[in-house]
Design a protein around this motif. Structure first.
Motif, PDB file in Angstrom:
ATOM      1  N   ASN A 190     -16.501 -12.306  33.438  1.00 33.73           N
ATOM      2  CA  ASN A 190     -17.497 -13.226  32.895  1.00 33.73           C
ATOM      3  C   ASN A 190     -16.812 -14.334  32.093  1.00 33.73           C
ATOM      4  OD1 ASN A 190     -19.988 -14.237  32.175  1.00 33.73           O
ATOM      5  ND2 ASN A 190     -20.459 -12.636  30.680  1.00 33.73           N
ATOM      6  N   PHE A 191     -15.827 -13.953  31.289  1.00 32.17           N
ATOM      7  CA  PHE A 191     -15.116 -14.943  30.474  1.00 32.17           C
ATOM      8  C   PHE A 191     -14.146 -15.788  31.303  1.00 32.17           C
ATOM      9  CE2 PHE A 191     -16.002 -14.960  25.921  1.00 32.17           C
ATOM     10  CZ  PHE A 191     -16.974 -13.971  25.854  1.00 32.17           C
ATOM     11  N   ALA A 192     -13.899 -15.371  32.542  1.00 30.60           N
ATOM     12  CA  ALA A 192     -12.997 -16.156  33.396  1.00 30.60           C
ATOM     13  C   ALA A 192     -13.734 -17.277  34.130  1.00 30.60           C
ATOM     14  CB  ALA A 192     -12.315 -15.229  34.394  1.00 30.60           C
ATOM     15  N   ARG A 193     -15.059 -17.349  33.941  1.00 28.86           N
ATOM     16  CA  ARG A 193     -15.850 -18.411  34.591  1.00 28.86           C
ATOM     17  C   ARG A 193     -15.296 -19.790  34.252  1.00 28.86           C
ATOM     18  NH1 ARG A 193     -21.255 -18.608  32.243  1.00 28.86           N
ATOM     19  NH2 ARG A 193     -21.123 -16.579  31.244  1.00 28.86           N
ATOM     20  N   GLU A 194     -15.233 -20.643  35.268  1.00 20.84           N
ATOM     21  CA  GLU A 194     -14.770 -22.013  35.027  1.00 20.84           C
ATOM     22  C   GLU A 194     -15.865 -23.045  35.230  1.00 20.84           C
ATOM     23  OE1 GLU A 194     -11.492 -22.546  37.660  1.00 20.84           O
ATOM     24  OE2 GLU A 194     -10.165 -21.287  36.456  1.00 20.84           O
ATOM     25  N   ALA A 195     -16.767 -22.778  36.159  1.00 19.24           N
ATOM     26  CA  ALA A 195     -17.742 -23.805  36.521  1.00 19.24           C
ATOM     27  C   ALA A 195     -19.180 -23.429  36.156  1.00 19.24           C
ATOM     28  CB  ALA A 195     -17.668 -24.076  38.017  1.00 19.24           C
ATOM     29  N   LEU A 196     -19.493 -22.158  36.259  1.00 23.27           N
ATOM     30  CA  LEU A 196     -20.880 -21.723  36.090  1.00 23.27           C
ATOM     31  C   LEU A 196     -21.248 -21.558  34.613  1.00 23.27           C
ATOM     32  CD1 LEU A 196     -23.544 -20.507  37.352  1.00 23.27           C
ATOM     33  CD2 LEU A 196     -22.396 -18.290  37.258  1.00 23.27           C
ATOM     34  N   VAL A 197     -22.385 -22.139  34.233  1.00 22.70           N
ATOM     35  CA  VAL A 197     -22.947 -21.905  32.900  1.00 22.70           C
ATOM     36  C   VAL A 197     -24.219 -21.084  33.081  1.00 22.70           C
ATOM     37  CG1 VAL A 197     -24.036 -23.013  30.912  1.00 22.70           C
ATOM     38  CG2 VAL A 197     -21.945 -23.972  31.879  1.00 22.70           C
TER      39      VAL A 197
ATOM     40  N   ILE B  18     -16.441 -21.128  21.216  1.00 18.71           N
ATOM     41  CA  ILE B  18     -17.113 -22.391  21.527  1.00 18.71           C
ATOM     42  C   ILE B  18     -17.142 -22.590  23.036  1.00 18.71           C
ATOM     43  CG2 ILE B  18     -16.636 -23.537  19.335  1.00 18.71           C
ATOM     44  CD1 ILE B  18     -14.366 -25.034  20.866  1.00 18.71           C
ATOM     45  N   ASN B  19     -18.094 -23.377  23.472  1.00 22.53           N
ATOM     46  CA  ASN B  19     -18.285 -23.655  24.904  1.00 22.53           C
ATOM     47  C   ASN B  19     -18.473 -22.370  25.717  1.00 22.53           C
ATOM     48  OD1 ASN B  19     -18.047 -26.402  24.293  1.00 22.53           O
ATOM     49  ND2 ASN B  19     -15.829 -26.231  24.356  1.00 22.53           N
ATOM     50  N   LYS B  20     -19.067 -21.398  25.092  1.00 15.47           N
ATOM     51  CA  LYS B  20     -19.477 -20.170  25.779  1.00 15.47           C
ATOM     52  C   LYS B  20     -20.999 -20.086  25.662  1.00 15.47           C
ATOM     53  CE  LYS B  20     -15.293 -18.972  26.703  1.00 15.47           C
ATOM     54  NZ  LYS B  20     -14.869 -19.543  27.992  1.00 15.47           N
TER      55      LYS B  20
ATOM     56  N   THR C  84     -26.603 -23.193  35.542  1.00 17.77           N
ATOM     57  CA  THR C  84     -26.434 -24.637  35.661  1.00 17.77           C
ATOM     58  C   THR C  84     -24.966 -25.032  35.773  1.00 17.77           C
ATOM     59  OG1 THR C  84     -26.763 -26.777  34.555  1.00 17.77           O
ATOM     60  CG2 THR C  84     -26.615 -24.857  33.136  1.00 17.77           C
ATOM     61  N   SER C  85     -24.746 -26.205  36.365  1.00 17.66           N
ATOM     62  CA  SER C  85     -23.378 -26.714  36.450  1.00 17.66           C
ATOM     63  C   SER C  85     -23.044 -27.578  35.235  1.00 17.66           C
ATOM     64  CB  SER C  85     -23.174 -27.485  37.754  1.00 17.66           C
ATOM     65  OG  SER C  85     -24.271 -28.326  38.018  1.00 17.66           O
ATOM     66  N   ASP C  86     -24.022 -27.791  34.343  1.00 17.17           N
ATOM     67  CA  ASP C  86     -23.781 -28.481  33.072  1.00 17.17           C
ATOM     68  C   ASP C  86     -22.866 -29.704  33.266  1.00 17.17           C
ATOM     69  OD1 ASP C  86     -23.625 -29.131  30.407  1.00 17.17           O
ATOM     70  OD2 ASP C  86     -22.423 -27.401  29.792  1.00 17.17           O
ATOM     71  N   PHE C  87     -23.318 -30.636  34.092  1.00 13.89           N
ATOM     72  CA  PHE C  87     -22.517 -31.833  34.406  1.00 13.89           C
ATOM     73  C   PHE C  87     -22.013 -32.556  33.166  1.00 13.89           C
ATOM     74  CE2 PHE C  87     -22.997 -33.945  38.810  1.00 13.89           C
ATOM     75  CZ  PHE C  87     -22.686 -32.771  39.448  1.00 13.89           C
TER      76      PHE C  87
ATOM     77  N   LYS D 192     -16.920 -29.943  44.264  1.00 14.98           N
ATOM     78  CA  LYS D 192     -15.897 -28.892  44.086  1.00 14.98           C
ATOM     79  C   LYS D 192     -16.362 -27.884  43.046  1.00 14.98           C
ATOM     80  CE  LYS D 192     -11.761 -28.325  45.360  1.00 14.98           C
ATOM     81  NZ  LYS D 192     -11.944 -28.544  46.791  1.00 14.98           N
ATOM     82  N   LYS D 193     -16.912 -28.438  41.963  1.00 14.83           N
ATOM     83  CA  LYS D 193     -17.416 -27.585  40.891  1.00 14.83           C
ATOM     84  C   LYS D 193     -18.514 -26.667  41.428  1.00 14.83           C
ATOM     85  CE  LYS D 193     -18.878 -28.009  36.097  1.00 14.83           C
ATOM     86  NZ  LYS D 193     -19.260 -28.945  35.025  1.00 14.83           N
TER      87      LYS D 193
END
Lengths: 488, 480
Positions: free
Chosen positions: A35-42, A400-402, B118-121, B132-133
């Motif tokens: 879960n913490f390795a996510r790069e793109a998905l929020v 942050i940014n999590k 969301t992809s939170d652009f 790509k994202k």
């Protein structure tokens, strides 16, 4: 798509075992790592977009009609969000750009909307802010608005401050900042008079969905005998009474007073991160001292606020406030045993989060996880410093940014006793089997919490009451017979 | 259908005068644009004269949403076993997260996904593109939520403007992940309202979903699909027991508490029954043309319309089903009579005005009438001509019909017609409550529900009575 390309398959069936396996897996350390390795998905963020914050400011001046330049749907989303939180009307108009706007730009829409909105709703001010669409195509608001006035679609002297509030940058607090900066710059232009001082305090609450907090600031100023102007005052806008008559323009900061704020004695912002650009402008344009102070959560931050007011205005702290302080401390010492050592997960906007942490540390509780779902390293540094300032911050971690799905992994693998934040955390709290204490924005599932202050000495008592009594309720509801008792 | 009896005090002349007086406040261009959208009802005319599905008049304060709202909020969001990705900046996904009340079964995050993906652009995504994202994101979502049965990609405004190709990404990822990945180009600036979002979503179902799966059981003669029930406040759970009791076999639900693979196999059913005509008629027509599946509209608000609808649906089947329908009507009639006996005496002769989305401004009329309430004005946020044509016969002569009504107009209309209740949305609610007028949110059932079916009518009746007769309204006028 050609028929041949379609692969027809039977329905997929997941066995109860498979489901049970995944249900348990999402609560594991292994899952947390993935879960913490996510790069793109929020997943389940705890922030919204800039124009939402802009609307809060744009509606917070007397007779002011927020004007959304962009897609119609955005305006409806913002209005609905405020109405759900405050259970109040939230007016805003929009120039409803569509496909042709994407090709030709939004000037024609803005022209038509300016004329219609002004004619129908007769605002005293019409602050303009943008959605993604005009930001992507690069609309030039300066010339659109100038042209609209040249065409006399609205009077030349109608204040029409505007802010660019792209949703793909920052969060609602940055939209708040951009709009407030723009409105104040617009209204105060040419109003600075050397050596003139209104003797007033300008107070900026920031993006705060709690009208009780705003009223608490005012009450403290009044008790201190300090004349004030609250800049972007939503307290009557978003908490008007039911009298049998709907007033589109209820409350808000008086526009003339806002214009005069440039000649104030001092300006205090109570949300550093929601007013960064505004305070920069104020410190260079305004007379008097300008300062950013932490939101007065808990006793010490309230002390700081009151002491600073006393210093700036040379007033004594009145007996009423001294008594209030003593009562808050009394309540905190009386109830400390129910909260001391408890662990909390805290999330939300940076200024709110900082405030909540201060309060918890004062109570001997641990803000075990702190999540700000869109933030800079500077914010993390400030949060970390605050955590390090107390032995109760030891072992606590700021992310942050999590998002709230990250937070869920944290509380499922290393549990806490409660969560503090807005309504969006309720799924995580439910999964973890812990209470969610609703503080922040939005709160869409409880009544009146937005009216109960969480700042000042009274706010400390309110927070304490909410948290402690809930823990006691849980004991009364869950204790087995032999542990159930009269007193707690 | 018998024409409604006239409502006391409501005449075509009065209504037309009210419209003229109200629109007179507008600049000429706006007045000309708005005038065709408001009118006095003519129950007998074949086509309703009120025009619809046109652009919002800028600046008048419309209550409309956007294509994304129609796609995410209405059609896609309720499908419980799909990860719905709000593709673009942060806001749209947050605002539409949990705010429509389309309830779902399942274990959240495991077998159902009532969450915000969301992809939170960020600025860089606008500059360099987000394809790509999106690819990475879909892979991550599938890994973290392995029991999902599909992933939908719902575009927000910037995605279409910067020229991203979500369709190509979806195609690639569908092949890689081995489950449905559905692109939906529902950018909010497209079209004039939520309605285009419904249509685009229907097209996505047509192009990327339907026909891709088959039910494992043998098809049966009573197989039906429920189309256009979004399970607001649990509506569908008050509907399925009735239809099942009738002997029908509900194979899939579009899309309330829906399952994507069942939707994908709907081409195998014998009949589609459609509640929300506005948002789903497109796919009914596609299934009719391509697979020969007939469809009928029905109305499950209030006992009168429920009975009519049960008979209408049963007429498609054999005598057993028809007998069952009569048995059900007979079984529930005393229960409904008891509800009416309790509430009608307190509600008889009251009036209400409605302004909702694309169905309820006509479909709920019968339920109010069952309680003795007359509807003096109604209108839609995003309906089309065919909806207004279906509305005219449901309303009394001379009643006020308004399309995409602005806040300014609705206030004036309500001020003049003085209804005892307004049924509309969250943005309108507190405007009217401040004015001391009882109100129910009729998009979300005001955090109550279900309102569909027999069980739903009990709750509807209780809620409407509670709204109109709450003692709190008596406190509004201050003695000093």
């Amino acid at each position: 798509m050609s028929e041949a390309a379609v692969e027809v398959r039977p329905l997929t069936v997941h066995t109860p075992e498979e489901i049970e396996k995944v249900k348990n897996w999402i609560n594991t350390e292994e899952y947390k790592e993935k879960n913490f390795a996510r790069e793109a998905l929020v997943v389940n963020p705890a922030h919204a977009c800039q124009p939402l914050g802009a609307l809060m400011v744009a509606t917070a001046f007397e007779g002011s009609l927020p004007f959304v330049h962009g897609s119609q749907g955005c305006a409806s989303y913002f209005r609905s969000t405020f109405s759900r939180h405050y259970r109040e009307p939230s007016a805003a108009t929009c120039d409803a750009m569509t496909e042709d706007g994407a090709v030709f730009g939004g000037q024609a829409n803005l022209f038509e909307a300016f004329e219609n909105a002004y004619t129908l709703y007769k605002p005293k001010m019409m602050p303009v802010f943008t959605t993604c669409m005009p930001e992507v195509i690069g609309d030039d608001l300066t010339s659109f608005i100038r042209n609209a006035k040249q065409k006399e679609l609205v009077p030349e002297d109608l204040p029409t401050p505007y802010a660019n509030t792209p949703s793909f940058n920052g969060t609602h607090i940055h939209g708040y900042d951009a709009m407030l900066n723009s409105i104040l710059k617009y209204l105060t232009e040419g109003r600075r008079i050397e050596d003139k001082c209104t003797g007033k305090l300008n107070i900026i609450p920031g993006f705060d969905g709690n009208v009780g907090n705003l009223r608490e600031y005012k009450r403290i100023c009044e008790l201190m005998g300090i004349p004030y102007t609250m800049l972007a005052d939503t307290s009557e806008v978003f908490d008007s009474g039911c009298t049998g008559t709907y007033n589109l323009y209820s409350g808000g900061t008086d526009i003339e007073e806002a214009a005069e704020s440039i000649n104030g004695k001092a300006t205090i912002s109570l949300q550093k991160y929601a007013t960064a650009s505004t305070m920069k402008m104020i410190s260079s344009n305004y007379a008097g001292v300008s300062e950013v102070m932490p939101m007065p959560f808990g006793v010490k931050k309230t002390d700081e606020f009151i002491l600073r007011l006393a210093e700036l205005f040379g007033h004594e702290v009145p007996d009423e406030l001294k008594a209030e302080r003593a009562r808050a401390v009394d309540a905190m010492t009386d109830a400390h045993q129910y909260i001391h050592g408890k662990k909390f997960a805290v999330y939300g906007d940076p200024d709110y989060v900082l405030g909540i942490i201060s309060f918890l540390l004062e109570m001997g509780a641990h803000p075990w996880y702190v999540v700000v779902s869109r933030a800079t390293k500077k914010i993390k540094k400030e949060i970390d410093a605050l955590l390090e300032s107390s032995m109760y911050g030891k072992g606590c971690t700021c992310y942050i940014n999590k998002d709230l799905w990250h937070l869920r992994s944290l509380i499922m693998t290393d549990p806490v006793d409660g969560m503090i934040g807005d309504t969006h955390g309720k799924w995580a709290a439910r999964d973890a089997g812990i209470p969610l204490f609703r503080v922040g924005f939005p709160m869409m599932d409880r009544v009146n919490l937005h009216r109960i202050p969480v700042v000042g000495y009274n706010g400390a008592i309110n927070l304490l009451t909410m948290i402690v009594n809930k823990f006691l309720d849980i004991r009364d509801e869950t204790d087995e017979n032999q542990w159930f008792e009269m007193m707690r | 259908m018998a024409e409604r009896k006239p409502i006391e005090g409501i005449t075509t002349e009065r209504t037309e005068a009210l419209i003229e007086e109200t629109l007179a406040f507008m600049p000429e261009k706006a007045r000309k644009k708005r005038a065709p959208h408001v009118g006095a009802n003519e129950p007998e005319s074949e086509t309703c004269a009120v025009k619809s599905n046109r652009k919002v008049v800028p600046g008048v304060m419309s209550q409309r949403g956007c294509a994304y709202a129609g796609a995410k909020g209405v059609v896609w969001g309720p499908i419980r076993d799909v990860v719905h990705v709000s593709h673009g900046p942060i806001g749209c996904g947050v605002y539409s997260w949990g705010t429509r009340r389309n309830l779902v079964q399942g274990i959240p995050g495991v077998t159902s996904f009532p969450m915000d993906f969301t992809s939170d652009f960020q600025e860089r995504d606008i500059v360099y593109g987000g394809d790509k994202k999106l690819e990475t994101l879909l892979r991550e979502a599938d890994e973290l939520f392995p029991l999902n049965k599909g992933l939908s990609v719902l575009s927000e405004c910037p995605v279409g403007l910067i020229g991203d190709d979500i369709n190509a990404v979806a195609k690639r990822m569908e092949a890689e992940l081995g489950k449905m990945v559905i692109p939906c180009n529902c950018e909010g600036f497209r079209g004039v309202s939520q309605s285009l979002g419904h249509h685009i979503s229907n097209d996505s179902i047509r192009d990327f979903v339907i026909g891709k799966r088959e039910f494992t059981e043998e098809p049966g003669p009573y197989d039906i699909a429920i189309i256009g029930d979004y399970n607001i406040g649990g509506d569908i759970w008050a509907v399925t027991p009735i239809l099942e009791e009738m002997g029908l076999n509900i194979k899939s639900i579009w899309t309330g508490d829906g399952e994507i693979e069942k939707i994908a196999a709907t081409h195998q059913v014998k009949l589609n029954v459609i509640h929300c005509y506005r948002s789903m008629n497109y796919m009914c027509k596609v299934m009719e043309e391509k697979w020969g599946i007939p469809w009928i509209e029905y109305n499950f608000f209030g006992p009168t319309k429920i009975a009519e609808s049960l008979r209408k649906i049963a007429a498609f089947f054999d005598e057993t089903i028809q007998e069952n329908a009569e048995k059900i009507i007979a079984k529930y009639t005393p229960m409904m009579e008891a509800v009416i006996a309790e509430y009608k005496p307190r509600l008889e002769g009251k009036t209400a005005m409605l302004f909702v989305g694309g169905l309820r401004p006509r479909h709920t009329v019968g339920a109010y009438e069952d309680l003795g309430i007359e509807i003096t004005g109604t209108g839609y946020e995003f309906a089309h001509q065919d909806d207004y044509d279906r509305t005219a016969p449901e309303m009394a002569k001379g009643t006020l019909i308004y399309d995409d009504v602005s806040e300014f107009e609705l206030e004036k209309y309500v001020e003049e017609l003085k209804p005892d209740l307004v049924g509309s949305g969250i943005k309108e609610k507190y405007v009217f409550q401040k004015a001391g007028i009882p109100f129910r949110q009729m998009h979300s059932w005001d955090y109550s529900g279900p309102y569909h079916g027999y069980e739903g009518f009990k709750i509807f009746a209780r809620d409407i009575d509670m709204a109109i007769n709450s003692p709190t309204w008596g406190l509004v006028k201050s003695p000093f």
